[in-house]
Enzyme design. Structure first.
Site, PDB file in Angstrom:
ATOM      1  N   ALA A 163       0.851  -1.191   0.000  1.00  0.00           N
ATOM      2  CA  ALA A 163       0.000   0.000   0.000  1.00  0.00           C
ATOM      3  C   ALA A 163       0.885   1.238   0.000  1.00  0.00           C
ATOM      4  O   ALA A 163       2.050   1.175   0.371  1.00  0.00           O
ATOM      5  CB  ALA A 163      -0.871   0.002   1.244  1.00  0.00           C
ATOM      6  N   GLY A 206       0.603  -5.274   0.758  1.00  0.00           N
ATOM      7  CA  GLY A 206      -0.544  -5.430  -0.148  1.00  0.00           C
ATOM      8  C   GLY A 206      -0.133  -6.023  -1.492  1.00  0.00           C
ATOM      9  O   GLY A 206      -0.955  -6.627  -2.183  1.00  0.00           O
TER      10      GLY A 206
HETATM   11  N1  T1G Z   1       4.545   3.553   0.015  1.00  0.00           N
HETATM   12  C1  T1G Z   1       4.984   4.785  -0.356  1.00  0.00           C
HETATM   13  N2  T1G Z   1       6.272   5.062  -0.755  1.00  0.00           N
HETATM   14  C2  T1G Z   1       7.110   4.032  -0.782  1.00  0.00           C
HETATM   15  C3  T1G Z   1       6.724   2.710  -0.408  1.00  0.00           C
HETATM   16  C4  T1G Z   1       5.370   2.489  -0.005  1.00  0.00           C
HETATM   17  N3  T1G Z   1       4.912   1.282   0.340  1.00  0.00           N
HETATM   18  N4  T1G Z   1       7.805   1.917  -0.523  1.00  0.00           N
HETATM   19  C5  T1G Z   1       8.803   2.695  -0.962  1.00  0.00           C
HETATM   20  N5  T1G Z   1       8.400   3.953  -1.114  1.00  0.00           N
HETATM   21  C6  T1G Z   1       9.197   5.090  -1.599  1.00  0.00           C
HETATM   22  C7  T1G Z   1      10.287   5.513  -0.605  1.00  0.00           C
HETATM   23  O1  T1G Z   1       9.801   6.419   0.334  1.00  0.00           O
HETATM   24  C8  T1G Z   1      11.309   6.149  -1.526  1.00  0.00           C
HETATM   25  O2  T1G Z   1      10.834   7.431  -1.838  1.00  0.00           O
HETATM   26  C9  T1G Z   1      11.196   5.281  -2.789  1.00  0.00           C
HETATM   27  O3  T1G Z   1       9.909   4.656  -2.724  1.00  0.00           O
HETATM   28  C10 T1G Z   1      12.246   4.214  -2.855  1.00  0.00           C
HETATM   29  O4  T1G Z   1      12.215   3.474  -1.656  1.00  0.00           O
HETATM   30  C11 T1G Z   1      -2.824  -3.542   2.818  1.00  0.00           C
HETATM   31  C12 T1G Z   1      -1.471  -1.931   4.519  1.00  0.00           C
HETATM   32  C13 T1G Z   1      10.395  -1.700  -1.364  1.00  0.00           C
HETATM   33  C14 T1G Z   1      12.229  -2.663  -0.029  1.00  0.00           C
HETATM   34  O5  T1G Z   1       6.302  -1.761   4.126  1.00  0.00           O
HETATM   35  O6  T1G Z   1      10.559  -1.593   2.347  1.00  0.00           O
HETATM   36  O7  T1G Z   1       0.815  -2.903   2.191  1.00  0.00           O
HETATM   37  O8  T1G Z   1      12.634   8.748  -0.811  1.00  0.00           O
HETATM   38  O9  T1G Z   1      14.510   4.163  -0.870  1.00  0.00           O
HETATM   39  O10 T1G Z   1      15.936   0.832  -0.610  1.00  0.00           O
HETATM   40  O11 T1G Z   1      -1.609  -5.040   4.020  1.00  0.00           O
HETATM   41  O12 T1G Z   1      11.079   0.824  -0.016  1.00  0.00           O
HETATM   42  O13 T1G Z   1      12.731   8.208  -3.223  1.00  0.00           O
HETATM   43  O14 T1G Z   1      10.972   9.777  -2.333  1.00  0.00           O
HETATM   44  O15 T1G Z   1      13.182   2.394   0.335  1.00  0.00           O
HETATM   45  O16 T1G Z   1      15.238  -0.015  -2.884  1.00  0.00           O
HETATM   46  C15 T1G Z   1       3.870  -2.553   3.168  1.00  0.00           C
HETATM   47  C16 T1G Z   1       8.016  -0.467   2.192  1.00  0.00           C
HETATM   48  C17 T1G Z   1       3.049  -1.325   3.119  1.00  0.00           C
HETATM   49  C18 T1G Z   1       7.408  -1.807   2.013  1.00  0.00           C
HETATM   50  C19 T1G Z   1      12.652  -0.770  -1.630  1.00  0.00           C
HETATM   51  N6  T1G Z   1       5.076  -2.368   2.385  1.00  0.00           N
HETATM   52  N7  T1G Z   1       9.104  -0.224   1.270  1.00  0.00           N
HETATM   53  O17 T1G Z   1      13.758  -0.355  -0.891  1.00  0.00           O
HETATM   54  O18 T1G Z   1      14.113   1.946  -1.950  1.00  0.00           O
HETATM   55  S1  T1G Z   1       1.618  -1.489   4.150  1.00  0.00           S
HETATM   56  C20 T1G Z   1       6.213  -1.966   2.932  1.00  0.00           C
HETATM   57  C21 T1G Z   1      10.321  -0.811   1.451  1.00  0.00           C
HETATM   58  C22 T1G Z   1       0.562  -2.540   3.271  1.00  0.00           C
HETATM   59  C23 T1G Z   1      -1.453  -3.954   3.216  1.00  0.00           C
HETATM   60  C24 T1G Z   1      -0.687  -2.969   3.998  1.00  0.00           C
HETATM   61  C25 T1G Z   1      11.396  -0.400   0.515  1.00  0.00           C
HETATM   62  C26 T1G Z   1      11.623  -1.399  -0.628  1.00  0.00           C
HETATM   63  P1  T1G Z   1      11.848   8.595  -2.059  1.00  0.00           P
HETATM   64  P2  T1G Z   1      13.563   3.020  -0.928  1.00  0.00           P
HETATM   65  P3  T1G Z   1      14.874   0.579  -1.609  1.00  0.00           P
END
Ligand code: T1G
Length: 712
Positions: free
Chosen positions: A69, A107
């Site tokens: 998400a 998600g």
């Molecule tokens: N939402 C919004 N922005 C995100 C994002 C996300 N889920 N994931 C990454 N970004 C942005 C981040 O802020 C950065 O922005 C850019 O993408 C690159 O990220 C219904 C409710 C995927 C392993 O917890 O762990 O799903 O700084 O620098 O090191 O059940 O990002 O460039 O402007 O981290 O290569 C669950 C979160 C959500 C994964 C990549 N998902 N993301 O790492 O790049 S809750 C997460 C990560 C959900 C459902 C529920 C990592 C990555 P900017 P980065 P990276």
């Protein structure tokens, strides 16, 4: 741009060889932001309705499948979805194949789990990391994952939030097939055509066999609650995750989904979730140094060397090897090199013994560390990190030798934790190529990596150091050149108050109890015993030698002079049974405290827990504000990232400045002003803190004074 339902730019739909292809294209990580979910639903509806379509493929454009998400949307009002892709797929008559590359997280994995088949390239990663941002998998993950991997493994994956490499996910039954990967879409279409006629459709929701596991071990849920009790204290999300997986076993699928939704809604705006979301974005923001030219040519570091095979040098070399980075480890005597390599081997062997590292992986990493005994042997490396004794003349001598030996263009970094980077750079003819790269102890474990900007450090050198830190799995953070740089400098007042409160009557046990209750894994006195009381004793002696007004600490000095150096001597602030690291309260320490207090005429009194907590943390908040005033840090949130990853600050509290905002700059300022009156200069309030107190500003949003900042 008002996103119409099914924003065609974010989600594309096309038919290829009778297969409906749904492509999610929302850079950088295909997060399920506004318009994406509706786009997927519109595409699924189109595919289901199209008689020429026999099956569908869901795939991500760019570098990833779906990273979950859009975390930025949490906490914001949003319409309750009329439909969810998971329900559409479950109700559908055609197989849907998830084709995974990069990340399928949260998600994203939940969409894949709702699909009938999941294929992935070998270096893909899948996971449900929601608990790391204080929530739980709210898209059916807690009900579908246990049906694939069993409830016990599902709990382990959901509560750790770890990213599972595709081969392991295949072994667990999450992924059906690992594919070659040169053309994932072509492989997915071929796979979809292969399964197009298979009936009944293998819906995960219908799988019950793995749930039976819980019948054989009904106590697994309570066992997990007990197992996480210490590290999950003060938090709700981990326990709600367990409750949902338990529901998957005990309730019909749809009732389990309802419970998951209810508990998700309860967590979304919790203080814990807000703090963890803040930490997530703060750890992304810290990588950015404003003002660096966009087209800056950043030197590539492919080969590295470390000078000094001591504890820090060895740990730094391991950090490189742990990320497949070949590294040369230089020390001048065979004895020192042997000792250094032995320490590295022993450290890896402990991990192998614990089962957290495979023997062949240990061998691979050791092979990446090349011990060498001459500067000539490292001359060709792109970068070198000096990690010798923390004594300025010694460091200057090493940098003069590096300057003479290293190839033109090589980057010269120092792991000093407090010494003047300009003085070190001054020992070379290329100060523009010098910067600080401050690792925390133990260097191969701690993620905080302070990049210290000298007066003559070139922008490219700074950017290269920041990038190098990330390449070896660290969180690089900018720090200006001053005594203790940023992280340690914010810690010095904390350490001072810790010692002074014991002089005034607080006990080490009480202080540690307060900080453990606050969420720290261990209290500051127990931590001192782990790292050894002699280290800070030597530092105090050095500072006292250089500054006659230096406020020493007679009580820990006395303990050290009695030979109580901490765990390594079986006694420090606590005593320790042989072979056991559990701190045991020692009346001898209390006798010493009373004795020194009598000798020094310290007035002793009782302390309440709240005062202890505030004296420790307010002192650091005040210092953090002074650092920002001086432009020695870029953002307050950077300081929070350093505390979360360098000092074990409880993550669900967001960080030092985020936590301070829960109290508010005005109350903190007022308290510090009182202590300034009572205790004198060391509590002089920061001007920035006063300003924020008067204007009602947020500490976590404070920025380094741009007039003073070297960058930005
Ligand atoms: N939402 C919004 N922005 C995100 C994002 C996300 N889920 N994931 C990454 N970004 C942005 C981040 O802020 C950065 O922005 C850019 O993408 C690159 O990220 C219904 C409710 C995927 C392993 O917890 O762990 O799903 O700084 O620098 O090191 O059940 O990002 O460039 O402007 O981290 O290569 C669950 C979160 C959500 C994964 C990549 N998902 N993301 O790492 O790049 S809750 C997460 C990560 C959900 C459902 C529920 C990592 C990555 P900017 P980065 P990276």
């Amino acid at each position: 741009m008002a996103e119409a339902a099914g924003d065609k730019t974010l989600v594309r739909y096309a038919v290829a060889e009778g297969i409906g292809v749904i492509t999610i294209d929302n850079p950088p990580v295909n997060a399920l932001g506004p318009g994406v979910r509706d786009g997927i639903i519109a595409a699924l509806t189109q595919g289901e309705a199209d008689p020429s379509v026999k099956a569908m493929v869901m795939i991500g454009a760019g570098r990833s499948f779906i990273a979950g998400a859009d975390i930025r949307q949490f906490g914001k009002p949003r319409p309750t979805p009329q439909q969810r892709a998971y329900e559409l797929i479950d109700a559908g008559s055609k197989p849907v194949v998830a084709a995974i590359h990069g990340y399928a997280l949260g998600g994203g994995l939940e969409h894949a789990l709702a699909c009938h088949y999941r294929i992935a390239v070998a270096n893909a990663k899948v996971g449900l990391p929601e608990v790391l941002i204080g929530i739980l998998p709210g898209g059916g993950g807690t009900q579908r994952l246990p049906r694939l991997v069993g409830p016990k493994k599902a709990m382990e994956l959901i509560i750790s939030g770890r990213h599972v490499p595709a081969p392991e996910a295949k072994a667990l039954g999450i992924i059906d097939e690992i594919v070659g990967g040169s053309d994932l879409l072509a492989e997915a279409i071929a796979y979809a055509k292969r399964v197009a006629g298979v009936r009944p459709l293998p819906r995960v929701r219908d799988k019950e066999d793995r749930l039976a596991e819980a019948k054989a071990d009904p106590g697994m849920f309570d066992a997990m609650r007990t197992a996480i009790a210490r590290r999950a204290r003060n938090q709700k999300a981990p326990y709600h995750c367990i409750a949902c997986v338990e529901a998957a076993v005990k309730l019909p699928f749809d009732e389990g989904i309802d419970l998951e939704r209810r508990l998700f809604a309860e967590l979304e705006n919790s203080e814990e979730a807000k703090a963890l979301r803040y930490a997530f974005f703060a750890e992304r923001e810290v990588a950015k140094i404003p003002g660096l030219p966009k087209d800056l040519a950043v030197p590539e570091v492919k080969t590295a060397a470390v000078v000094g095979a001591g504890t820090m040098g060895g740990g730094i070399a391991m950090s490189f090897a742990d990320f497949d980075f070949p590294v040369k480890l230089l020390d001048l005597t065979p004895e020192a090199l042997d000792k250094g390599m032995r320490r590295i081997r022993d450290t890896y062997a402990v991990s192998v013994k614990r089962g957290s590292l495979a023997q062949e992986e240990m061998d691979k990493r050791l092979a990446l560390i090349e011990p060498v005994d001459s500067y000539a042997a490292i001359a060709d490396c792109d970068a070198v990190i000096e990690a010798v004794f923390e004594v300025l003349p010694v460091k200057k001598e090493v940098f003069a030798k590096l300057d003479a030996a290293m190839k033109p263009g090589a980057l010269l970094f120092s792991n000093t934790s407090a010494l003047d980077i300009d003085a070190i750079a001054g020992a070379t003819r290329r100060p523009e190529a010098v910067a600080g790269t401050h690792f925390f102890v133990p260097a191969n474990v701690m993620k905080t990596f302070e990049v210290v900007d000298g007066t003559k450090t070139a922008p490219a050198t700074l950017a290269a150091a920041m990038k190098l830190g990330r390449a070896i799995g660290k969180i690089s953070a900018y720090a200006g050149n001053c005594d203790g740089f940023v992280a340690n400098r914010t810690r010095i007042p904390f350490n001072l108050e810790q010692g002074l409160m014991v002089e005034e009557g607080a006990t080490p046990e009480q202080v540690d109890k307060v900080m453990v209750a606050f969420g720290y894994p261990a209290g500051p006195f127990a931590v001192n015993d782990m790292s050894g009381l002699d280290i800070s004793y030597e530092t105090r002696k050095r500072r006292a030698a250089g500054d006659p007004n230096y406020r020493g600490q007679p009580i820990p000095d006395r303990l050290v002079e009695m030979g109580r150096l901490g765990q390594k001597t079986g006694a420090g602030w606590y005593r320790y049974e042989k072979g056991d690291r559990t701190p045991i309260s020692d009346p001898e320490v209390h006798r010493v405290i009373k004795e020194v207090a009598r000798e020094k005429g310290f007035h002793q009194r009782a302390f309440d827990d709240e005062e202890i907590l505030r004296r420790l943390l307010f002192s650091s908040v005040n210092e953090a504000c002074k650092i920002l005033e001086e432009g020695k840090a870029l953002r307050a949130s950077d300081i929070d990232v350093m505390w979360l990853n360098g000092f074990g600050f409880p993550r669900y509290r967001g960080g030092l400045m985020y936590w301070a905002d829960q109290i508010g700059a005005r109350d903190i300022y007022n308290q510090i002003a009182i202590w300034h009156q009572r205790y004198g200069a060391r509590w002089e309030p920061s001007r920035l803190l006063k300003q924020l107190a008067e204007q009602g500003g947020l500490l976590r949003e404070a920025k380094g004074d741009s007039a003073k900042l070297r960058r930005g």
